[in-house]
Scaffold this active site. Structure first.
Site, PDB file in Angstrom:
ATOM      1  N   HIS A  47      -3.759 -10.008 -16.261  1.00  0.00           N
ATOM      2  CA  HIS A  47      -5.271  -9.193 -17.401  1.00  0.00           C
ATOM      3  C   HIS A  47      -5.523  -7.672 -16.865  1.00  0.00           C
ATOM      4  CE1 HIS A  47      -9.056  -9.955 -18.077  1.00  0.00           C
ATOM      5  NE2 HIS A  47      -9.278 -10.254 -16.637  1.00  0.00           N
ATOM      6  N   HIS A  84       2.602   2.009  -2.624  1.00  0.00           N
ATOM      7  CA  HIS A  84       1.539   2.528  -4.564  1.00  0.00           C
ATOM      8  C   HIS A  84       1.293   3.871  -4.016  1.00  0.00           C
ATOM      9  CE1 HIS A  84      -2.186   2.419  -7.053  1.00  0.00           C
ATOM     10  NE2 HIS A  84      -2.618   2.637  -6.159  1.00  0.00           N
ATOM     11  N   GLU A 123       0.570  -1.006   0.233  1.00  0.00           N
ATOM     12  CA  GLU A 123       0.182   0.100  -0.197  1.00  0.00           C
ATOM     13  C   GLU A 123       0.745   1.246  -0.238  1.00  0.00           C
ATOM     14  OE1 GLU A 123      -3.435   3.007   0.204  1.00  0.00           O
ATOM     15  OE2 GLU A 123      -2.895   0.657  -0.455  1.00  0.00           O
ATOM     16  N   HIS A 157     -12.367   3.772  -8.992  1.00  0.00           N
ATOM     17  CA  HIS A 157     -10.884   3.861  -9.309  1.00  0.00           C
ATOM     18  C   HIS A 157     -10.496   3.656 -10.100  1.00  0.00           C
ATOM     19  CE1 HIS A 157      -7.508   3.599  -7.237  1.00  0.00           C
ATOM     20  NE2 HIS A 157      -7.754   4.734  -6.678  1.00  0.00           N
TER      21      HIS A 157
END
Length: 315
Positions: free
Chosen positions: A275, A61, A58, A123
């Site tokens: 993906h 990021h 986290e 988001h």
């Protein structure tokens, strides 16, 4: 064009792409609460006492978002300074900055107050628009150096309509995919392509969301296949469309395969990130097709000497 501006635009584009993949990693590893309910610090500290894998993911990021935001600010200023006379420059700069800020605000709101899956699914889509804007700005920067334009060609209005409609529909499909992740419905259907091989229809809301996404993604696959056939048949003389739609079909095929492998491999992390990578590249390419189509419409309005043309032109 200044060589350093080109390098900055490329780095910023890959930076935005890394943010998309990083966001998918945060969601996949359930690291959204890794820093607790504080933002932008972790647990209200610069250096938390207890470091966990979720905290590292986290915080990395968040740190990456800050770095990329600074890169895009510099890129925006430099682009307007050297290319402000080109109308598209200011539009793309405004889109990239505004949607990146909106992405950050949604991330902060999620950490501090928590949000529903339907809100959280926005988001990724908002991040995609910011990424596509930076990508188009980069392509525009490289286009400026071209000394010679392409010969004028005609693009059928039907092709342009399908480009617009397909891109908008793809964005909706991307939202449903993000909704599947945030509802934790990725593995609600153990089989593929049906939810359960022994029955045809879903039986609850989570299965309907999952199967709705699969059906919508299948429509995108068929639609892009149709567009590729049209491009191969009618636009061999325009390489950007001929090869572009072939690449788009390859990307959507890889997207479908990776989606199936997510089920087969039981949410393998690498497959899940692939993906997200494939759909990001595909949406960026579709956005470029839209950009081309908008330019052709503009050229058509300027073509006073060809009022009876049944298509539109670009150079």
């Amino acid at each position: 064009m200044h060589q350093r501006l080109k390098w900055l635009s490329v780095i910023s584009t890959f930076g935005m792409l890394s943010l998309l993949i990083g966001g998918a990693l945060v969601t996949k590893t359930d690291s959204g609460d890794g820093c607790g309910a504080s933002w932008p610090l972790c647990h209200g500290q610069f250096f938390p006492d207890e470091v966990t894998p979720e905290l590292l993911i986290e915080f990395s990021h968040r740190l990456s978002t800050g770095i990329v935001f600074l890169l895009i600010i510099v890129l925006s200023y430099w682009s307007v300074k050297h290319m402000g006379h080109i109308r598209e420059t200011k539009i793309l700069v405004a889109l990239s900055l505004s949607f990146l800020v909106l992405q950050s605000l949604i991330g902060a709101a999620t950490v501090i107050w928590g949000q529903s899956p339907f809100f959280l699914a926005l988001h990724f889509g908002i991040s995609l628009i910011s990424f596509a804007s930076v990508l188009l700005l980069t392509l525009l920067i490289f286009e400026v150096d071209k000394k010679q334009h392409l010969h004028r060609h005609t693009i059928d209005r039907k092709m342009i309509f399908h480009t617009y409609a397909l891109t908008i529909y793809s964005y909706f499909v991307i939202y449903t995919g993000a909704l599947v992740r945030h509802m934790e419905a990725s593995m609600i259907c153990p089989d593929w392509p049906l939810c359960h091989n022994e029955r045809l229809l879903p039986t609850n809301g989570y299965e309907w969301v999952q199967m709705g996404h699969r059906f919508a993604a299948g429509m995108v696959f068929l639609w892009i296949f149709y567009m590729m056939l049209k491009a191969v048949q009618n636009y061999k003389h325009i390489p950007i469309l001929y090869y572009g739609w072939i690449i788009a079909f390859i990307l959507v095929t890889l997207q479908v395969i990776s989606g199936a492998l997510i089920v087969v491999t039981q949410l393998n992390l690498f497959v899940t990130l692939l993906h997200a990578f494939f759909i990001s590249c595909l949406f960026g390419l579709l956005s470029y097709f839209v950009f081309i189509s908008l330019k052709t419409n503009e050229n058509h309005r300027l073509e006073k000497d060809a009022p009876f043309s049944d298509g539109v032109t670009f150079d």
